[in-house]
Write a protein that holds these residues in place. Structure first.
Motif, PDB file in Angstrom:
ATOM      1  N   ALA A  54       1.020  -1.144  -0.014  1.00  0.00           N
ATOM      2  CA  ALA A  54       0.250  -0.103  -0.228  1.00  0.00           C
ATOM      3  C   ALA A  54       0.793   1.398   0.065  1.00  0.00           C
ATOM      4  CB  ALA A  54      -0.842  -0.342   1.617  1.00  0.00           C
ATOM      5  N   SER A  55       0.146   2.523  -0.381  1.00  0.00           N
ATOM      6  CA  SER A  55       1.248   3.390  -0.307  1.00  0.00           C
ATOM      7  C   SER A  55       1.282   3.506   0.948  1.00  0.00           C
ATOM      8  CB  SER A  55      -0.236   4.954  -0.835  1.00  0.00           C
ATOM      9  OG  SER A  55       0.279   6.655  -0.560  1.00  0.00           O
ATOM     10  N   THR A  56       2.339   4.985   1.456  1.00  0.00           N
ATOM     11  CA  THR A  56       2.505   4.677   3.507  1.00  0.00           C
ATOM     12  C   THR A  56       2.642   6.527   3.805  1.00  0.00           C
ATOM     13  OG1 THR A  56       5.148   5.229   2.625  1.00  0.00           O
ATOM     14  CG2 THR A  56       4.777   2.931   2.488  1.00  0.00           C
ATOM     15  N   THR A  57       2.138   6.876   2.549  1.00  0.00           N
ATOM     16  CA  THR A  57       2.480   8.835   3.061  1.00  0.00           C
ATOM     17  C   THR A  57       0.670   8.808   3.484  1.00  0.00           C
ATOM     18  OG1 THR A  57       1.054   9.700   1.419  1.00  0.00           O
ATOM     19  CG2 THR A  57       3.815   9.257   1.719  1.00  0.00           C
ATOM     20  N   PRO A  58       0.126   9.693   4.543  1.00  0.00           N
ATOM     21  CA  PRO A  58      -0.535   9.707   5.058  1.00  0.00           C
ATOM     22  C   PRO A  58      -1.671   9.868   3.938  1.00  0.00           C
ATOM     23  CG  PRO A  58       0.651  10.818   6.128  1.00  0.00           C
ATOM     24  CD  PRO A  58       1.699  10.036   5.247  1.00  0.00           C
ATOM     25  N   GLN A 113       5.178  13.511  -0.706  1.00  0.00           N
ATOM     26  CA  GLN A 113       5.433  13.886   0.232  1.00  0.00           C
ATOM     27  C   GLN A 113       5.398  14.348   1.586  1.00  0.00           C
ATOM     28  OE1 GLN A 113       9.441  13.603  -0.318  1.00  0.00           O
ATOM     29  NE2 GLN A 113       9.313  13.003  -3.117  1.00  0.00           N
ATOM     30  N   PRO A 114       4.559  14.717   2.327  1.00  0.00           N
ATOM     31  CA  PRO A 114       4.867  15.418   3.833  1.00  0.00           C
ATOM     32  C   PRO A 114       5.668  16.682   3.272  1.00  0.00           C
ATOM     33  CG  PRO A 114       5.401  13.280   5.204  1.00  0.00           C
ATOM     34  CD  PRO A 114       5.027  12.999   3.378  1.00  0.00           C
ATOM     35  N   LYS A 115       5.614  18.010   3.975  1.00  0.00           N
ATOM     36  CA  LYS A 115       6.145  19.264   3.603  1.00  0.00           C
ATOM     37  C   LYS A 115       7.569  18.934   4.917  1.00  0.00           C
ATOM     38  CE  LYS A 115       5.866  22.985   5.541  1.00  0.00           C
ATOM     39  NZ  LYS A 115       7.109  23.480   6.326  1.00  0.00           N
ATOM     40  N   ARG A 130      -1.809   7.066   1.365  1.00  0.00           N
ATOM     41  CA  ARG A 130      -3.268   6.845   1.689  1.00  0.00           C
ATOM     42  C   ARG A 130      -4.642   6.797   1.516  1.00  0.00           C
ATOM     43  NH1 ARG A 130      -0.090   4.608   7.594  1.00  0.00           N
ATOM     44  NH2 ARG A 130       1.414   3.320   6.224  1.00  0.00           N
ATOM     45  N   VAL A 169       1.300   3.009  -6.796  1.00  0.00           N
ATOM     46  CA  VAL A 169       1.816   3.020  -5.307  1.00  0.00           C
ATOM     47  C   VAL A 169       2.950   3.780  -5.308  1.00  0.00           C
ATOM     48  CG1 VAL A 169       2.635   2.359  -3.528  1.00  0.00           C
ATOM     49  CG2 VAL A 169       0.560   1.854  -3.397  1.00  0.00           C
ATOM     50  N   PRO A 170       4.454   3.538  -6.426  1.00  0.00           N
ATOM     51  CA  PRO A 170       5.705   4.071  -6.103  1.00  0.00           C
ATOM     52  C   PRO A 170       5.342   6.238  -6.911  1.00  0.00           C
ATOM     53  CG  PRO A 170       5.825   2.225  -7.397  1.00  0.00           C
ATOM     54  CD  PRO A 170       3.608   2.248  -7.033  1.00  0.00           C
ATOM     55  N   ASP A 206       3.436   7.325  -3.864  1.00  0.00           N
ATOM     56  CA  ASP A 206       4.158   8.007  -2.515  1.00  0.00           C
ATOM     57  C   ASP A 206       4.710   8.984  -3.443  1.00  0.00           C
ATOM     58  OD1 ASP A 206       3.639   6.123  -1.314  1.00  0.00           O
ATOM     59  OD2 ASP A 206       4.600   4.528  -1.140  1.00  0.00           O
ATOM     60  N   TYR A 207       5.388   9.338  -4.063  1.00  0.00           N
ATOM     61  CA  TYR A 207       6.566   9.976  -4.462  1.00  0.00           C
ATOM     62  C   TYR A 207       5.407  11.786  -5.039  1.00  0.00           C
ATOM     63  CZ  TYR A 207       9.684  12.452  -7.072  1.00  0.00           C
ATOM     64  OH  TYR A 207      11.047  13.383  -7.393  1.00  0.00           O
TER      65      TYR A 207
END
Lengths: 501, 314
Positions: free
Chosen positions: B258-262, B308-310, B265, B300-301, B304-305
């Motif tokens: 799965a995606s991992t950033t909040p 990305q959170p700030k 997701r 997903v990649p 995710d890219y």
């Protein structure tokens, strides 16, 4: 209480709490070992010889670099050797040190500072005293204190860091409880130097006694004392500035870029001593704690004493120990307790040797990105650090990692993430350096090729021009010869004609 | 120095425990077949994992004890019909472990959810066996007979509700004429929902993916229902039929794929929810969870890219 905290961070209870935080004055050591290499800058060169008698506070080594501070003898006695000794560094390598054997008298060298009425001293003199007294950041980073104070233009707030966020360490807590007057006076000195309007002393909300004793001595309305939530990494300069002032120091920038100067409380106290008395920094407060000692405590100890000197006072048990300098999160492991205490030794962890939990694969659960105080994605960084794809890791802001190890702490697979990141950073530095070198070499080569080519071309052009000229000349010559021949022919003809006639 | 929170093995185990309610509900309605499928799957998974790791000359014990193979096996076993012949689950589990996980390098390196890869493989290859469900409670001997092909299962089997709806709609009926409710499916979904909430409470998973998944289903199904309630099922049917809750809490939340950033997701979960309804309604398969999850695994990649959170100070 403040609410503009940073994201992430973790709450870790103190693993070895104590009833009352005290400071025990450690006895004078028999000998001290003083490394010539400080945390930052060049190695100092000794200005004493083996066999010399030295006094406490005497300068024994210095560098040309104004950024660095001189090294002082921390006891009086005789220099017995200048050679390689074990120093507290994660490399475990030896480095050049001066060893002094005590004469037991602790005779001080004369020193005189601004006195208690320090406000009449000018800033430059104060900074001079701070430098010559050998003050560096005592919180653990060891950044020279005077370097942070020189050439300050616009500083609106001075932050004095009394957070000591790493669980287990209590030397700053002890200092604030037992030396509040010096701390407050030190803050006034710093206010005078950096010209800030106000100062904030930040204390974590689990250090109520420290707060109370500071409040008792603080009668300056430019100085406020604020409590911040007890959370690991709140002591990191950038995050503390965010928590107190809601200012985000730009990535790659420094606190002073936003008009803020930060100093640690212990550094502030040392600055007080340096300015008022010009008294060199020869001792510091060190916490000894961990599962391997019966009675964790704080000791005021001469720099250069061995770890063993104060560890033995904390009743170590007889198990095998793992020794660590600094906090349990960001500290460094050292081989033996036969290592000298230096200016950045805020804490010595003596833990019973335990087997490290075995590492498993990353399942990308994302607990690390929730814990990261600077909002990175450690699971992605890990993926790229592991495959040594440092360019991609830099894309994911590897450079902003503060290596606080919050991610390690929460990782369910026990992956030493911060180690990977530290490695990837070093690798990136190296590859960029190598890249730079190869670029330079290639450029040189290409220029050489170009130069040779150009020379060849120019030469060819020159030759061609010369040839042309020669040809012209030859042609000219031919015309001349023809003319001569013609003239000769004419002459001959007339001659013949006259002869005939 | 590590926190006292769950480690990776414990996380996997917690997920398996949390499946118990849903499995219990399935057992109540379909009987012993459910249990037998799980046993077959787990045994296959361990054998395959063991042999593959031995072939790769890797330490076997840590990989077996991490529980990830067992979890994939259980998820696959409860996704297929409880009366499917024994070789279905054996082949499917072996495919899931070998092609879904080990060939990519083992736990943590697989881009696809292994259980759903196994499921999709089975559904495409053996559609008949994969869509014949038990229609009543089977006792142990009935289940053994059915799974090991000792007797015909026709009398005990039928299609699922979603399948039935599709067939009836194709015959020209409208939703109002059909009786779209299935006590068994509702209970099973409720079981997985409760198990999922337990996982959130235990901090094994975060709320992002399940919430977004359900939001995606609610969004598309309500839109379709508003357009034409004669041919599109209402939202509550989509939520309580098929593998919705299993997918939302146990399958889409597989952290590895799965995606991992909040933020990622939320996007990932929502789009799976959307795809589930789209595949159910417009596709030719009765349920769409497996394909929706696999399709979103691919993205997903990218997600995710770009999510990305700030970073602090940027």
């Amino acid at each position: 209480m403040l609410n503009q905290s940073f994201n992430g961070g973790i709450v870790i209870p103190n693993p070895h709490p104590v009833e009352t935080v005290e400071i025990i004055l450690a006895p004078l050591p028999d000998k001290v070992v003083l490394p010539l290499q400080q945390r930052i800058g060049d190695e100092a060169s000794p200005c004493v010889k083996v066999g010399d008698k030295v006094l406490t506070g005497q300068v024994i080594a210095k560098t040309q670099d104004h950024f660095c501070v001189p090294i002082h003898a921390t006891i009086s006695g005789k220099v017995v050797s200048i050679d390689d000794q074990i120093i507290p560094h994660k490399s475990g390598l030896k480095s050049k040190c001066i060893t002094i054997e005590s004469d037991g008298k602790d005779q001080w060298e004369e020193h005189k500072g601004c006195g208690s009425d320090f406000l009449h001293c000018d800033q430059a003199t104060m900074i001079e005293y701070i430098q010559s007294s050998g003050i560096v950041g005592l919180g653990g980073a060891g950044f020279p204190a005077h370097a942070k104070l020189e050439g300050i233009q616009d500083c609106h707030t001075l932050i004095v860091n009394g957070t000591e966020c790493e669980p287990g360490i209590m030397c700053d807590d002890a200092l604030m409880q037992h030396h509040p007057r010096e701390v407050i006076r030190g803050v006034e000195i710093l206010l005078h130097i950096c010209g800030a309007q106000r100062a904030i002393i930040a204390v974590e909300d689990d250090k109520q006694e420290a707060l109370n004793s500071l409040l008792m001595y603080c009668h300056n309305d430019r100085i406020s004392i604020e409590q911040i939530p007890t959370k690991y990494t709140s002591g990191a300069e950038k995050l503390l500035v965010k928590a107190l002032l809601d200012i985000e120091i730009p990535s790659g920038g420094f606190a002073i870029d936003t008009g803020v100067v930060c100093q640690n409380v212990a550094t502030t106290k040392a600055i007080f001593d340096a300015v008022v008395d010009n008294k060199p920094l020869v001792s510091r407060i060190v916490t000894v704690t961990g599962s391997g000692v019966e009675s964790p405590n704080n000791y005021e100890v001469r720099l250069g004493s061995s770890f063993e000197h104060i560890v033995s006072m904390s009743n170590p048990n007889t198990n095998q120990h793992a020794v660590r300098m600094g906090g349990m999160m960001m500290g460094v492991d050292v081989e033996t307790t036969n290592t000298p205490i230096c200016k950045i030794t805020n804490c010595i962890f003596v833990n019973n040797l335990e087997e490290r939990a075995s590492t498993q694969e990353c399942i990308r659960c994302g607990r690390c990105n929730q814990a990261c105080p600077v909002d990175l994605l450690p699971q992605q960084l890990y993926w790229y650090a592991k495959s040594e794809n440092t360019d991609k890791a830099m894309d994911y802001n590897l450079a902003d990692c503060i290596e606080c190890r919050c991610c390690d702490y929460v990782c369910p697979s026990h992956i030493p993430l911060a180690e990977y990141f530290s490695f990837a950073k070093a690798l990136h530095r190296k590859t960029t350096e190598d890249q730079y070198r190869t670029d330079i070499a290639r450029e040189r080569f290409e220029f050489r090729e170009y130069r040779l080519e150009r020379n060849k071309r120019e030469r060819a052009e020159m030759m061609a021009a010369k040839k042309e000229e020669l040809k012209k000349k030859m042609a000219n010559d031919k015309a001349q010869k023809d003319k001569i021949a013609a003239a000769m022919a004419r002459v001959n003809k007339t001659k013949k004609a006259s002869d005939d006639a | 120095m590590h926190s006292n929170a769950l480690n990776t093995n414990q996380i996997m185990r917690q997920v398996i425990y949390a499946l118990a309610l849903g499995i219990g509900a399935a057992y109540t309605f379909f009987g012993w077949g459910v249990i037998l499928q799980i046993v077959l799957a787990v045994v296959t998974a361990i054998v395959v994992e063991f042999s593959f790791l031995s072939l790769r000359k890797l330490p076997v014990k840590p990989a077996i004890s991490d529980g990830s193979a067992v979890l994939s096996a259980v998820l696959l076993a409860i996704s297929i019909p409880s009366i499917a012949p024994w070789w279905i689950i054996v082949v499917g589990t072996a495919f899931a472990i070998i092609f879904g996980k080990q060939l990519y390098g083992g736990l943590g390196n697989n881009p696809f959810n292994p259980a759903m890869l196994g499921y999709a493989f089975l559904l495409v290859s053996y559609p008949l066996q994969m869509t014949t469900w038990a229609s009543e409670f089977l006792n142990l001997s009935q289940a053994i007979n059915a799974i090991f092909n000792l007797t015909s299962v026709d009398a005990l089997s039928g299609a699922t509700q979603l399948d039935e709806v599709k067939t009836q709609l194709a015959l020209g009926k409208v939703i109002n004429e059909l009786e779209v409710h299935s006590i068994s499916q509702a209970w099973i979904n409720a079981g997985f929902l409760l198990g999922g909430l337990y996982l959130i409470a235990r901090k094994v998973i975060t709320w992002h993916i399940p919430a977004a998944f359900i939001a995606g289903i609610v969004f598309v199904s309500s839109m379709l229902y508003l357009i034409d309630h004669q041919i599109y099922l209402p939202m509550q049917n989509h939520l309580m039929l098929g593998a919705t809750m299993l997918g939302a809490f146990f399958i889409a939340t597989d952290p590895v794929s799965a995606s991992t950033t909040p933020k990622g997701r939320l996007i990932y979960g929502f789009l799976i929810g959307v795809l589930v309804v789209v595949i159910r309604v417009f596709g030719s398969y009765p349920d769409g969870v497996a394909f929706a999850v696999l399709l979103m695994n691919i993205t997903v990649p990218l997600i995710d890219y770009y999510t990305q959170p700030k970073v602090f100070g940027k």
